[in-house]
Design a protein around this motif. Structure first.
Motif, short mmCIF file in Angstrom:
data_model
loop_
_atom_site.label_atom_id
_atom_site.label_comp_id
_atom_site.label_asym_id
_atom_site.label_seq_id
_atom_site.Cartn_x
_atom_site.Cartn_y
_atom_site.Cartn_z
N ILE A 128 -15.12 -9.64 -1.90
CA ILE A 128 -13.90 -9.85 -2.68
C ILE A 128 -13.15 -8.53 -2.83
O ILE A 128 -11.93 -8.46 -2.67
N THR A 129 -13.91 -7.47 -3.13
CA THR A 129 -13.30 -6.14 -3.32
C THR A 129 -12.62 -5.66 -2.05
O THR A 129 -11.45 -5.23 -2.08
N ASP A 130 -13.34 -5.72 -0.92
CA ASP A 130 -12.79 -5.21 0.34
C ASP A 130 -11.58 -6.01 0.79
O ASP A 130 -10.62 -5.44 1.33
N ARG A 131 -11.62 -7.31 0.55
CA ARG A 131 -10.49 -8.15 0.96
C ARG A 131 -9.24 -7.81 0.13
O ARG A 131 -8.14 -7.66 0.70
N MET A 132 -9.40 -7.67 -1.17
CA MET A 132 -8.25 -7.33 -2.01
C MET A 132 -7.75 -5.92 -1.71
O MET A 132 -6.54 -5.67 -1.66
N ASN A 133 -8.68 -5.00 -1.49
CA ASN A 133 -8.30 -3.62 -1.23
C ASN A 133 -7.50 -3.47 0.07
O ASN A 133 -6.69 -2.56 0.20
N THR A 134 -7.74 -4.36 1.03
CA THR A 134 -6.98 -4.30 2.27
C THR A 134 -5.50 -4.56 2.00
O THR A 134 -4.62 -3.87 2.52
N THR A 135 -5.22 -5.55 1.17
CA THR A 135 -3.84 -5.84 0.78
C THR A 135 -3.25 -4.69 -0.04
O THR A 135 -2.10 -4.31 0.17
#
Length: 280
Positions: free
Chosen positions: A75-82
């Motif tokens: 969840i963290t990595d996915r949001m951080n990409t945006t």
């Protein structure tokens, strides 16, 4: 040896943040991009695993907590990409320090750690540093990138709380590979990212930046964990915070991130001071 690992970590962490920003400029799918980067980084970590002692835990609860932590890492990595695509690299580096604040709160609320004024004051400095960066007179609206950045640091803190000291039970590089490849698998399934989506992201993207970002990511994590294993937290944590000021300077020079430079430098210095206070 810990000094060597922390030196490598600082260089790699700054490079990772800067090149990740470059990668997002040509990305067409955040989901496919993060799966691509995690997969390359995870494979790189696996290739480095023979250089570390092989050990695996026998307690099933360790695997359970690691699995749950990987969900929150995903969840963290996915949001951080945006977030990395919408904010400057130097700003992302500053906002990422909010995870320290969340970890202090978790320690007080859930781990029953004693109330220590200097830690609370240090956490307050980190919050103030972020307010300093984002505050604009007459424009207090919280845009989606800032909101996602805060939320990503919150979920990262949850993952870290579940993941405390687990790495010591594994081959270090193999453990890093797990924390990259398992979240990549979760994201690919949740967003239905196909192999063709990942391939298109690589073919149509900045290939050199993609590879450098991935390699930096895996080796950076290994160096950070190894430094913590060999050294003292009170010494290493403040040195890790030097990546904040490093990203401000490098972002200014190479990515032309010239906006709010003085505010960023002040915020970076305050964050380093806050980490020193928290770890003294």
């Amino acid at each position: 040896m810990w000094l060597l690992f922390i030196f490598l970590y600082i260089i790699l962490a700054v490079a990772f943040t800067q090149f990740f920003k470059i990668v997002t400029n040509t990305s067409t799918s955040d989901g496919a991009l993060i799966v691509l980067l995690q997969s390359i980084a995870g494979v790189c970590a696996l290739l480095l695993s023979p250089f570390f002692k092989f050990s695996f835990p026998t307690d099933w609860k360790i695997y359970l907590f690691l699995s749950i932590a990987c969900i929150f890492y995903a969840i963290t990595d996915r949001m951080n990409t945006t977030v990395r695509g919408g904010l400057e690299a130097s700003t992302v580096s500053i906002i990422s320090q909010l995870s320290t604040v969340f970890m202090i709160l978790a320690g007080l609320l859930f781990f029953k750690e004693p109330f220590v004024f200097k830690k609370i004051f240090g956490a307050g400095l980190i919050i103030f540093s972020n307010i300093l960066i984002f505050y604009k007179k007459g424009k207090q609206k919280l845009d989606k990138y800032i909101f996602l950045g805060i939320l990503a640091n919150f979920t990262f803190s949850i993952a870290l709380s579940l993941d405390v000291n687990i790495s010591e039970n594994f081959n270090l590089a193999f453990y890093v590979a797990l924390t990259l490849l398992v979240p990549a698998f979760f994201i690919s399934k949740a967003e239905r990212v196909s192999f063709s989506n990942i391939r298109n992201e690589f073919v149509g993207g900045n290939k050199k930046a993609i590879i450098i970002t991935s390699l930096c990511w895996s080796i950076m994590l290994i160096c950070e964990l190894k430094a913590y294993q060999l050294g003292n937290v009170t010494t290493i944590a403040p040195l890790c915070a030097l990546t904040v000021i490093g990203n401000v300077i490098v972002g200014y020079v190479f990515l032309k991130e010239r906006g709010n430079l003085l505010k960023k430098l002040i915020a970076a210095v305050l964050i380093i001071i806050s980490v020193l206070l928290i770890n003294l």
